[in-house]
Motif scaffolding. Structure first.
Motif, PDB file in Angstrom:
ATOM      1  N   VAL A 201      -6.797   9.648  20.045  1.00 47.53           N
ATOM      2  CA  VAL A 201      -6.015  10.869  19.828  1.00 47.53           C
ATOM      3  C   VAL A 201      -4.647  10.763  20.501  1.00 47.53           C
ATOM      4  O   VAL A 201      -3.623  11.191  19.927  1.00 47.53           O
TER       5      VAL A 201
ATOM      6  N   SER B   2     -12.232   8.157  11.976  1.00 45.75           N
ATOM      7  CA  SER B   2     -10.861   8.525  12.362  1.00 45.75           C
ATOM      8  C   SER B   2     -10.038   7.348  12.862  1.00 45.75           C
ATOM      9  O   SER B   2      -8.833   7.518  13.123  1.00 45.75           O
TER      10      SER B   2
ATOM     11  N   THR C 251       0.626  15.514  17.949  1.00 49.61           N
ATOM     12  CA  THR C 251      -0.635  16.262  17.822  1.00 49.61           C
ATOM     13  C   THR C 251      -0.433  17.679  18.368  1.00 49.61           C
ATOM     14  O   THR C 251       0.459  17.928  19.192  1.00 49.61           O
TER      15      THR C 251
ATOM     16  N   LEU D  67      -9.496  15.212  12.345  1.00 53.04           N
ATOM     17  CA  LEU D  67      -9.153  14.961  13.750  1.00 53.04           C
ATOM     18  C   LEU D  67      -9.517  16.164  14.625  1.00 53.04           C
ATOM     19  O   LEU D  67      -9.989  16.004  15.755  1.00 53.04           O
TER      20      LEU D  67
ATOM     21  N   PHE E 285      -4.814  20.201  21.457  1.00 48.98           N
ATOM     22  CA  PHE E 285      -5.559  18.971  21.711  1.00 48.98           C
ATOM     23  C   PHE E 285      -5.467  18.602  23.194  1.00 48.98           C
ATOM     24  O   PHE E 285      -6.451  18.176  23.807  1.00 48.98           O
TER      25      PHE E 285
ATOM     26  N   VAL F  54     -12.094  16.224  17.889  1.00 47.35           N
ATOM     27  CA  VAL F  54     -11.801  16.751  19.227  1.00 47.35           C
ATOM     28  C   VAL F  54     -12.838  17.799  19.623  1.00 47.35           C
ATOM     29  O   VAL F  54     -13.324  17.809  20.769  1.00 47.35           O
TER      30      VAL F  54
END
Length: 330
Positions: free
Chosen positions: A97, A286, A103, A305, A107, A309
């Motif tokens: 990530v 992913s 992002t 995504l 996150f 998470v």
């Protein structure tokens, strides 16, 4: 000539009669010996039934306790391994990530929470290792007795770790590793189920002495002591019938507690496995987004995504789950 034939026939007849009588006698003798043998076997069986020692309820209870304790310990180790794999996987997900540009800020907030759970788990592992080493150094001088001292000396670090990460680390209030001298010895006693051991005279396993414990880690080490010293524990000489009955009651009570905790550990284990396997799948799917730009991803890929998470948060939260221990066992 005729007389000679008659004499011969008579002799032959007498011979057959004698042989017949001999066979009858031998048959009767064999039957008699067989009957005597049967009587002896029957008598021996009756004597054996009278002399066979009846199973001792106390020893049977100890054996059952060992069985359920071993089952719980095996499941606890399995849970530890699953959790360790989860921490490794969480780190991989975080790296993935973090490699993605632009992002959402959420996150970052999510991974702060994830890191709290992961750090708490790793700290518990480190705590257990330090406490075990400190207890080993202090147990000999703490008057914990040969059985308890031997159990601590032979206790594998993985055992102390699964206990600390499953039940929690607050066993003595103050870490043994931060103390020295007499204070460390007293803390080591408490870690071993101490007050009871001290009052029982050097760690002798009588009645509720071994089973009246100060905390989760001490409680489990006492269980390990029982496993390591089963012969000594099971064959202990009691002062009277009341003392033995008290010990029997204590063992049965703790057997029930162990079964209850085993069920809780199994529940944690199954949920951890389910979450980790789901996270493994999501991570694999992913990986194609490694070093991608979040803004360039499709709506479906962004949702993928976000789900990754969220699943990581759930998996990390399981690292902080602890098994509740009945206060009667402490």
């Amino acid at each position: 000539m005729v007389d000679q034939l008659n004499v011969g026939n008579t002799k032959e007849g007498i011979g057959r009669t004698v042989d017949g009588l001999g066979k009858v006698a031998r048959t009767a003798s064999t039957q008699f010996v067989g009957q005597v043998g049967s009587v002896k076997e029957a008598a021996r069986g009756r004597v054996e039934k009278l002399t066979v020692k009846k199973a001792d309820p106390y020893e049977m209870a100890v054996a059952e306790y060992n069985d359920v304790f071993t089952s719980m310990a095996d499941r606890g180790l399995s849970l530890l391994r699953q959790r360790e794999r989860s921490t490794d996987l969480i780190e991989l997900v975080e790296q993935l990530v973090n490699s993605i540009a632009n992002t959402p800020k959420s996150f970052g907030t999510d991974f702060e929470e994830i890191e709290v759970h992961r750090t708490r788990f790793l700290d518990a592992e480190e705590f257990a290792q330090k406490e075990l080493e400190a207890a080993r150094l202090s147990a000999a001088g703490a008057g914990a007795g040969f059985a308890a001292g031997t159990a601590v000396a032979g206790l594998a670090p993985s055992v102390a770790i699964w206990v600390a990460t499953t039940f929690g680390t607050a066993s003595t209030g103050t870490a043994i590793s931060t103390l020295s001298g007499a204070a460390a010895s007293q803390a080591a006693l408490a870690w071993l189920g101490g007050g009871a051991l001290a009052a029982g005279g050097g760690g002798t396993a009588a009645g509720t002495t071994l089973l009246a414990l100060a905390g989760p880690i001490g409680w489990t080490i006492a269980g390990a002591t029982l496993l390591a010293s089963i012969a000594l524990f099971a064959k202990k000489k009691f002062e009277n019938r009341e003392a033995k009955q008290e010990a029997l009651t204590a063992i049965k009570r703790n057997t029930v507690l162990v079964k209850g905790m085993d069920a809780q550990i199994d529940d944690l284990l199954q949920r951890t496995i389910l979450l980790r396997e789901g996270l493994v799948k999501g991570y694999g799917e992913s990986l194609a987004h490694f070093r991608a730009d979040f803004r360039a991803l499709s709506s479906a890929e962004r949702m993928e995504l976000a789900a990754l998470v969220n699943n990581t948060k759930s998996c990390a939260a399981m690292l902080s789950r602890r098994v509740e221990q009945d206060t009667d066992s402490e």
